[in-house]
Each structure stands twice: as C-alpha cells, then as structure tokens.
Write an enzyme that holds these catalytic residues in place. Sequence first.
Site, PDB file in Angstrom:
ATOM      1  N   ASP A  21      10.292 -15.812  -0.851  1.00 50.79           N
ATOM      2  CA  ASP A  21      10.290 -14.431   0.260  1.00 50.79           C
ATOM      3  C   ASP A  21       9.561 -13.617   0.098  1.00 50.79           C
ATOM      4  O   ASP A  21      11.461 -13.197  -0.294  1.00 50.79           O
ATOM      5  CB  ASP A  21      10.489 -14.923   1.658  1.00 50.79           C
ATOM      6  CG  ASP A  21      10.629 -14.748   2.405  1.00 50.79           C
ATOM      7  OD1 ASP A  21       9.651 -14.115   2.951  1.00 50.79           O
ATOM      8  OD2 ASP A  21      10.715 -15.253   3.845  1.00 50.79           O
ATOM      9  N   LEU A  22       9.041 -12.906  -0.137  1.00 48.13           N
ATOM     10  CA  LEU A  22       9.114 -10.996  -0.838  1.00 48.13           C
ATOM     11  C   LEU A  22      10.477 -10.450   0.582  1.00 48.13           C
ATOM     12  O   LEU A  22      10.135  -8.954   0.477  1.00 48.13           O
ATOM     13  CB  LEU A  22       8.411 -10.846  -0.802  1.00 48.13           C
ATOM     14  CG  LEU A  22       6.992 -11.086  -1.552  1.00 48.13           C
ATOM     15  CD1 LEU A  22       5.832 -10.433  -1.225  1.00 48.13           C
ATOM     16  CD2 LEU A  22       8.160 -10.786  -3.060  1.00 48.13           C
ATOM     17  N   ALA A  45       1.110  -9.665  -0.253  1.00 42.44           N
ATOM     18  CA  ALA A  45       1.249  -8.115   0.516  1.00 42.44           C
ATOM     19  C   ALA A  45       0.662  -8.498   1.279  1.00 42.44           C
ATOM     20  O   ALA A  45       0.608  -9.563   2.154  1.00 42.44           O
ATOM     21  CB  ALA A  45      -0.544  -6.715   0.298  1.00 42.44           C
ATOM     22  N   TYR A  46       1.107  -8.020   2.658  1.00 45.71           N
ATOM     23  CA  TYR A  46       1.159  -8.023   4.067  1.00 45.71           C
ATOM     24  C   TYR A  46      -0.570  -7.322   4.263  1.00 45.71           C
ATOM     25  O   TYR A  46      -0.422  -5.875   3.931  1.00 45.71           O
ATOM     26  CB  TYR A  46       2.352  -7.121   4.278  1.00 45.71           C
ATOM     27  CG  TYR A  46       1.679  -6.922   6.017  1.00 45.71           C
ATOM     28  CD1 TYR A  46       3.060  -7.630   6.784  1.00 45.71           C
ATOM     29  CD2 TYR A  46       0.918  -6.835   6.984  1.00 45.71           C
ATOM     30  CE1 TYR A  46       2.692  -7.910   8.504  1.00 45.71           C
ATOM     31  CE2 TYR A  46       0.947  -6.377   8.751  1.00 45.71           C
ATOM     32  CZ  TYR A  46       1.356  -6.601   9.209  1.00 45.71           C
ATOM     33  OH  TYR A  46       1.238  -7.040  10.540  1.00 45.71           O
ATOM     34  N   THR A  47      -1.128  -7.330   4.778  1.00 45.37           N
ATOM     35  CA  THR A  47      -2.780  -7.443   4.518  1.00 45.37           C
ATOM     36  C   THR A  47      -2.889  -7.363   5.821  1.00 45.37           C
ATOM     37  O   THR A  47      -3.989  -7.192   6.114  1.00 45.37           O
ATOM     38  CB  THR A  47      -3.571  -8.570   3.720  1.00 45.37           C
ATOM     39  OG1 THR A  47      -3.579  -9.720   4.224  1.00 45.37           O
ATOM     40  CG2 THR A  47      -3.098  -8.679   2.650  1.00 45.37           C
ATOM     41  N   THR A  86      -5.574  -0.697  -2.765  1.00 45.14           N
ATOM     42  CA  THR A  86      -6.579  -0.959  -2.497  1.00 45.14           C
ATOM     43  C   THR A  86      -7.441   0.686  -2.099  1.00 45.14           C
ATOM     44  O   THR A  86      -6.763   1.746  -1.804  1.00 45.14           O
ATOM     45  CB  THR A  86      -5.572  -1.595  -0.555  1.00 45.14           C
ATOM     46  OG1 THR A  86      -6.577  -1.089   0.281  1.00 45.14           O
ATOM     47  CG2 THR A  86      -4.536  -0.587  -0.100  1.00 45.14           C
ATOM     48  N   TYR A 110      -0.845   0.534   6.847  1.00 44.79           N
ATOM     49  CA  TYR A 110      -1.379  -0.895   6.006  1.00 44.79           C
ATOM     50  C   TYR A 110      -1.534   0.049   4.890  1.00 44.79           C
ATOM     51  O   TYR A 110      -0.215  -0.598   3.692  1.00 44.79           O
ATOM     52  CB  TYR A 110      -2.058  -1.561   6.331  1.00 44.79           C
ATOM     53  CG  TYR A 110      -2.718  -2.397   4.987  1.00 44.79           C
ATOM     54  CD1 TYR A 110      -2.015  -3.316   4.436  1.00 44.79           C
ATOM     55  CD2 TYR A 110      -4.724  -2.075   3.907  1.00 44.79           C
ATOM     56  CE1 TYR A 110      -2.803  -3.969   3.904  1.00 44.79           C
ATOM     57  CE2 TYR A 110      -4.417  -2.570   3.713  1.00 44.79           C
ATOM     58  CZ  TYR A 110      -3.856  -3.272   2.816  1.00 44.79           C
ATOM     59  OH  TYR A 110      -4.386  -4.432   1.598  1.00 44.79           O
ATOM     60  N   LYS A 114       1.132   0.446   1.155  1.00 46.33           N
ATOM     61  CA  LYS A 114       0.275   0.133   0.025  1.00 46.33           C
ATOM     62  C   LYS A 114       1.158   1.288  -0.542  1.00 46.33           C
ATOM     63  O   LYS A 114       0.889   1.106  -1.954  1.00 46.33           O
ATOM     64  CB  LYS A 114      -1.074  -0.594   0.057  1.00 46.33           C
ATOM     65  CG  LYS A 114      -1.843  -1.597   0.681  1.00 46.33           C
ATOM     66  CD  LYS A 114      -0.769  -2.532   0.463  1.00 46.33           C
ATOM     67  CE  LYS A 114      -1.498  -3.133  -1.301  1.00 46.33           C
ATOM     68  NZ  LYS A 114      -0.793  -4.521  -1.581  1.00 46.33           N
TER      69      LYS A 114
END
Length: 270
Positions: A21-22, A45-47, A86, A110, A114
């Site tokens: 778990d990141l 990633a959290y996307t 991204t 986001y 990133k």
Amino acid sequence: MLVDALAPLGEVRAFDRQGLDLLDLQSIRSVTAKVAPDVIVNAAAYTAVDRAEQEKDSAFAVNHQAVEELARQANALDALLIHFSTDYVFDGEKRMPYVESDAPAPLSVYGSSKLKGERAIAASGCRHLIFRTSWVYGPAGRSFLHAILAAAKAMPELRVVDDQRGAPTTSMAIAGAVAQVLSNPGLSGKPSGIYHLSAAGETTWHGFAAAILEGRGLKTPVVAIRSDEYPAAARRPKNSLLDNSKLGATFGVALPDWRQGLGAVLAAIH
Ligand SMILES: NC(=O)c1ccc[n+]([C@@H]2O[C@H](COP(=O)([O-])OP(=O)(O)OC[C@H]3O[C@@H](n4cnc5c(N)ncnc54)[C@H](OP(=O)(O)O)[C@@H]3O)[C@@H](O)[C@H]2O)c1
C-alpha cells in the site's frame, strides 16, 4: 500487461494494493528491502483527476510522498526506478508537441501531484527513467474507450469534447516500449531523466470517440462540443501532445500511430 511484457527479462514480482500500500511508507520500505530488486517499476498512482480537486492529500500522498519514498529506496539499493507521469503536468498552451525541457505548469491537483513526484525522483539521486505518457487505455479496466462504447449503446447521441488535442496511447504499447528500453544493451549508460512516451499522430477526444465507434461499426452520432460545455472539476490541457524524439534518439523506441493502437485494443476486446 506490464508484467507479461517484462517477464522475459527476468524475475518479476508484482504487488497490488494489498501487497504494497503506497499510503503506508513503512510497507514501501519493508517490501523493497525484502525483494531487493534491480529495477523498481511504479505503475500505480492516484489517477482520479476530478476527485483529486477535493482529495488533495490523497493525491499527493500517492503521487508525491510514496514516490519520494520509492526513489529513496531505489537510491539505497542502487535500483533503477521506472516511473510514469503525465501530459497533465503541462498547461496545454503550447501549440507544438511538448518536449521534456518545456516548463511544466499543471492546471489540476492531479497534475501538480504528479509533477511533485517527478521532482522528488530527480532530487533523490536514484537512477531513474520517468515516462510521461498520455490518454492511456487498454483492453481491460475503466477507460475513455470503455465509457464511449457503453454510452454509444445506451444513448441516442454522444457529445464529446473537440478542443483538447492528444495521442491516445495503449497500455500494450507502453508495456512493450518499457520492455524494449530495459532490454537495451547500453541501458546502464543512458541518462536518467524524463522521456515522453506516447503514440504517434494526434486527435481530439471527439476524433478518438468517432474512431472507436467506427472501429466497432456503431452508428451513434458523435457531436463535437467545447470543453466549457462539459463541466469538470479539474481543468485539462488543450494541448496534450508529447514530442517523443528524445525516446527515439536515446533508446531507438517509437510507438506506432494511435489508430494502430486502437485497432489492437478493439481486436483484444472482442
Ligand atoms: N490513464 C491515463 O490516461 C494516464 C495518462 C498519463 C499518465 N498516466 C500515468 O500512468 C500511470 C498508470 O495510470 P493508469 O491509468 O493505469 O492508472 P489506473 O488504471 O488508475 O491504475 C492505478 C493503479 O494504482 C493503484 N493504486 C492506487 N493507489 C494505490 C495505493 N495506495 N497503493 C497501491 N496501489 C495503488 C490502483 O490500485 P487499485 O486498483 O487497488 O485502486 C491501480 O491499480 C500513472 O502513473 C498515471 O499517472 C495515466
């Protein structure tokens, strides 16, 4: 996809959220110490681009703090860190495709999270390759393609944004390109840094939607609209195009045109 593409190169240990778990930095430390990998590939990633506007802490925890910890561990183990970023690090105001040295200016939480992840990797001193990609989709999972196919069957017409340009890029093409990069006999001598990695060609979300329906033989009309007619919590860049020359010059890797990728994905989801 990625695991299959990398498997011929050596032993691959893959972890889902249960295994690593990141959000738990201690879990990152213990798993990396236990596995002691030569290469760490972070495809997580959290996307949730729109939700991130409300969940800033979660986005930064996964896309910045966890990435910073992965980079610290990569540095300690002298492992190569492969990471994905991204087109949303850019504001989209440039007319031409973005090169790696263009100044980022994210429009969204986001994108900002990133960018912080990218910068944490660079600051860590670890050996790294950051692949910035765009408009990713594949045969499995949730994606624009799946949403369009479902909507085309349920609605009399679709209204799709036509003022954002980009290159839809398949997960298969990305996985294949990463495998090619890792197989490069001169890999250890290649410079760490950011590399743009997206399909060739360009379209808009509207053009992509129309091509998806055409590829499936669906006749649902697709109406072109402007971004401001499709309100979303997060702003998106108008130009998401990435110039892939550096990747080609450094690793001899180039992705095929987005239409070819679309054909491969449609064939895979029969
Ligand atoms: N999709 C795009 O259009 C796009 C465009 C440009 C760049 N990228 C980048 O490409 C990479 C892959 O994106 P994607 O679209 O494949 O993402 P995705 O489909 O949303 O998958 C993200 C993965 O990250 C995992 N994850 C999230 N939080 C985690 C946590 N705390 N611990 C462990 N795993 C966690 C998720 O696990 P669960 O399934 O358990 O939630 C999921 O498997 C990301 O770096 C993204 O920023 C994507």
